[in-house]
Design a protein around this motif. Structure first.
Motif, mmCIF file in Angstrom:
data_model
loop_
_atom_site.group_PDB
_atom_site.id
_atom_site.type_symbol
_atom_site.label_atom_id
_atom_site.label_comp_id
_atom_site.label_asym_id
_atom_site.label_seq_id
_atom_site.Cartn_x
_atom_site.Cartn_y
_atom_site.Cartn_z
ATOM 1 N N LYS A 1 0.826 -1.207 0.000
ATOM 2 C CA LYS A 1 0.000 0.000 0.000
ATOM 3 C C LYS A 1 0.861 1.258 0.000
ATOM 4 N N LYS A 2 1.952 1.196 0.779
ATOM 5 C CA LYS A 2 2.814 2.362 0.924
ATOM 6 C C LYS A 2 3.362 2.815 -0.439
ATOM 7 N N THR A 3 3.679 1.863 -1.283
ATOM 8 C CA THR A 3 4.271 2.226 -2.565
ATOM 9 C C THR A 3 3.241 2.798 -3.529
ATOM 10 N N THR A 4 1.963 2.724 -3.154
ATOM 11 C CA THR A 4 0.958 3.157 -4.131
ATOM 12 C C THR A 4 0.371 4.534 -3.808
ATOM 13 N N ILE A 5 1.005 5.285 -2.865
ATOM 14 C CA ILE A 5 0.493 6.645 -2.601
ATOM 15 C C ILE A 5 0.631 7.458 -3.880
ATOM 16 N N TRP B 1 -3.412 13.292 -4.293
ATOM 17 C CA TRP B 1 -3.491 14.005 -3.011
ATOM 18 C C TRP B 1 -3.468 15.516 -3.205
ATOM 19 N N ALA B 2 -2.591 15.954 -4.089
ATOM 20 C CA ALA B 2 -2.507 17.398 -4.353
ATOM 21 C C ALA B 2 -3.847 17.910 -4.878
ATOM 22 N N ARG B 3 -4.422 17.155 -5.817
ATOM 23 C CA ARG B 3 -5.692 17.562 -6.397
ATOM 24 C C ARG B 3 -6.792 17.582 -5.336
ATOM 25 N N LYS B 4 -6.777 16.546 -4.490
ATOM 26 C CA LYS B 4 -7.820 16.409 -3.484
ATOM 27 C C LYS B 4 -7.774 17.570 -2.471
ATOM 28 N N THR B 5 -6.572 17.839 -1.922
ATOM 29 C CA THR B 5 -6.473 18.924 -0.923
ATOM 30 C C THR B 5 -6.816 20.266 -1.569
ATOM 31 N N HIS B 6 -6.330 20.462 -2.796
ATOM 32 C CA HIS B 6 -6.575 21.747 -3.462
ATOM 33 C C HIS B 6 -8.069 21.959 -3.683
ATOM 34 N N LYS B 7 -8.759 20.918 -4.137
ATOM 35 C CA LYS B 7 -10.173 21.121 -4.467
ATOM 36 C C LYS B 7 -11.038 21.250 -3.220
ATOM 37 N N TRP B 8 -10.677 20.548 -2.134
ATOM 38 C CA TRP B 8 -11.478 20.685 -0.910
ATOM 39 C C TRP B 8 -11.268 22.042 -0.249
ATOM 40 N N LEU B 9 -10.008 22.507 -0.239
ATOM 41 C CA LEU B 9 -9.749 23.853 0.292
ATOM 42 C C LEU B 9 -10.481 24.897 -0.554
ATOM 43 N N ALA B 10 -10.425 24.699 -1.866
ATOM 44 C CA ALA B 10 -11.061 25.659 -2.775
ATOM 45 C C ALA B 10 -12.569 25.668 -2.596
ATOM 46 N N LEU B 11 -13.118 24.512 -2.251
ATOM 47 C CA LEU B 11 -14.574 24.451 -2.047
ATOM 48 C C LEU B 11 -14.981 25.388 -0.909
ATOM 49 N N ARG C 1 5.969 17.064 -20.743
ATOM 50 C CA ARG C 1 6.717 17.446 -21.932
ATOM 51 C C ARG C 1 5.929 17.041 -23.179
ATOM 52 N N LYS C 2 5.426 15.804 -23.182
ATOM 53 C CA LYS C 2 4.551 15.396 -24.287
ATOM 54 C C LYS C 2 3.515 14.425 -23.754
ATOM 55 N N ARG C 3 2.471 14.242 -24.526
ATOM 56 C CA ARG C 3 1.373 13.384 -24.083
ATOM 57 C C ARG C 3 1.814 11.930 -24.004
ATOM 58 N N ARG C 4 1.495 11.317 -22.891
ATOM 59 C CA ARG C 4 1.809 9.908 -22.734
ATOM 60 C C ARG C 4 0.552 9.184 -22.287
ATOM 61 N N VAL C 5 0.528 7.932 -22.553
ATOM 62 C CA VAL C 5 -0.604 7.152 -22.064
ATOM 63 C C VAL C 5 -0.418 7.006 -20.567
ATOM 64 N N ARG C 6 -1.458 7.296 -19.806
ATOM 65 C CA ARG C 6 -1.366 7.228 -18.358
ATOM 66 C C ARG C 6 -1.178 5.784 -17.902
ATOM 67 N N LYS C 7 -0.233 5.624 -16.997
ATOM 68 C CA LYS C 7 -0.019 4.274 -16.459
ATOM 69 C C LYS C 7 -1.232 3.849 -15.647
ATOM 70 N N PRO C 8 -1.643 2.613 -15.767
ATOM 71 C CA PRO C 8 -2.755 2.169 -14.922
ATOM 72 C C PRO C 8 -2.334 2.148 -13.458
#
Lengths: 238, 244
Positions: free
Chosen positions: B5-9, B14-24, B234-241
């Motif tokens: 679990k630790k390796t999957t943070i 997290w950045a998106r989550k904190t930013h959007k909740w604070l912004a709310l 830098r350029k568009r990449r396919v997002r890793k699952p």
């Protein structure tokens, strides 16, 4: 919505630093007690003087002036009464008892500052200031700067024309001035807060805030509020 | 499991989550701050102060031989401490100061002029008003309105016809202009309320609501900066699952 998100991120990249500076400087000014910033605790009320017993007549003072009188005041200054006479040429002070001209030199500025100061410090320095700085923003220069040696470094500014204490600062004021300078982006001191740079950046940051606000409507899923909505739904028996 | 679990943070999440909740929480106020700040910086403070609403009344030279001596008049008011020789409507006057109290007297005769009646207040307002408009309303206020808080009552309020409802406040005790207001000033005062979040008196710049909100704005900006780190490629990449 994709466009809004792209714009929000690019505006954030370009203007985000100023947005951060505005919030930090604003937060810091909100923390600094306005009464301390105004150095109110160093204020001492002027002594109440008895009215002058036999002041010189205004008409006799007028004879020593090269210009006609527009306005004149008879008022206390420090521990004496003075006439303050305004002519089209200048503003002058005269001792009300003797009629002798009074000039606000360093010694008199020091005495006037001491009279208006309630702290425990002694005068550390008296200087004539003729350059704008954070301490004398928006003040008519030159002005006498009388610094005291108390822990807060209280400093009084005395008008060299009228002898009035114009304003006072201390270390809290200086800290506040720093954040105020950042807040109004007044880096070349003295431009005030109505310059094109700040209006431009504020317009951009208004868009940054507005686009962020619009994005809020797309950034939340029902799942985000499940802890709130699930019990409500349960109560409704769904 | 714990180590897996630790390796999957996922920091971007997290950045998106904190930013959007604070912004709310702070988003609407942030918008208020920006729009009020924009108004206050875009409209010059000299315009807000209404400098163009008045023109200096012509100051006439006073011959001291033609008026009573200031000291003589001052002595008639034993508790007074200051006296000023000035001119109003082309006539020399004395303004006597006693603490916060003021009195206006004719400098030639020494006769009291204050308190001013309506006509006298209107004459003085008209003499300094720089606009073309006529007086539309004059009232003697016994309660100080919020737009001139801190001044003393009673006070003459003289409103003129014209853009932004220009209004001059004349002291019945001194005959002098105490304050000038127009709608641009009133708008400034209104947005200032939003800026300092003192929604009652519009004066307290140290209120708790403002302090909390301002630090939340700092946190929102910081998490926004954090989110920026993950927002540019830098350029568009396919997002890793996502793993795990």
């Amino acid at each position: 919505m994709f466009l809004i998100r792209t714009l929000h991120k690019w505006f954030g990249l370009i203007l985000g630093l100023q947005f951060l500076l505005w919030s930090i400087s604003g937060a810091m000014m909100a923390m600094l007690d306005a009464k301390k910033v105004a150095a109110e605790d160093s204020e001492r009320a002027p002594p109440s003087l008895a009215q002058p017993l036999s002041p010189v007549r205004l008409a006799s003072l007028a004879q020593s002036l090269e210009a006609p009188i527009l306005r004149a005041r008879l008022r206390p200054l420090g521990e004496h009464y003075v006439y303050e006479i305004e002519t089209p040429l200048d503003l002058r002070l005269f001792d009300a008892a003797t009629g002798a001209p009074v000039t606000i030199d360093a010694a008199r500025a020091k005495a006037l500052a001491q009279g208006g100061y309630a702290g425990a410090g002694a005068v550390a320095s008296v200087d004539k200031i003729d350059k704008v700085s954070g301490e004398v923003r928006g003040v008519k220069l030159p002005v006498w700067r009388v610094a005291f040696d108390d822990p807060e470094h209280t400093t009084l500014f005395v008008d060299p024309g009228t002898g009035a204490i114009h304003h006072r600062v201390n270390d809290t004021t200086r800290t506040w001035n720093l954040f105020w300078m950042i807040h109004i982006m007044d880096y070349p001191n003295g431009a005030g807060f109505n310059h094109p740079l700040i209006v431009t950046v504020a317009t951009g940051c208004a868009w940054l805030a507005l686009s962020g606000f619009i994005l809020l409507f797309r950034s939340f899923r029902r799942q985000d509020f499940a802890y709130l909505l699930d019990p409500i739904d349960k109560l409704r028996g769904r | 499991m714990a180590t897996a679990k630790k390796t999957t943070i996922r920091w971007p999440a997290w950045a998106r989550k904190t930013h959007k909740w604070l912004a709310l929480i702070i988003g609407v106020q942030a918008l208020f701050w920006m729009l009020s700040g924009l108004y206050m910086t875009a409209v010059h403070i000299d315009i807000i102060h209404g400098d163009a609403l008045v023109r200096p009344a012509p100051v006439l030279p006073v011959d001291p031989a033609s008026v009573r001596d200031p000291a003589e008049i001052l002595a008639r008011y034993p508790a007074a401490s200051t006296i000023k020789l000035d001119s109003q409507l082309g006539q020399p006057v004395f303004i006597i100061g006693e603490g916060k109290k003021r009195a206006l007297v004719d400098a030639r005769s020494g006769a009291p002029i204050s308190p001013l009646n309506q006509a006298a207040a209107e004459n003085r307002a008209q003499a300094i008003f720089a606009g073309p408009g006529k007086i539309v309303r004059t009232e003697l206020l016994s309660v100080i309105p919020s737009e001139i808080k801190g001044r003393s009552a009673p006070i003459w309020r003289v409103e003129f016809a014209g853009r932004w409802r220009p209004t001059l406040y004349i002291s019945p005790q001194t005959g002098e202009l105490v304050a000038k207001r127009h709608d641009l000033w009133r708008m400034f005062d209104f947005v200032w309320m939003f800026h300092i979040m003192d929604y009652e008196a519009r004066v307290d710049v140290n209120n708790l609501l403002l302090r909390v909100a301002a630090w939340m704005a700092v946190a929102t900006s910081l998490t926004g900066a954090w989110l920026l780190l993950f927002s540019f490629r830098r350029k568009r990449r396919v997002r890793k699952p996502a793993q795990g």
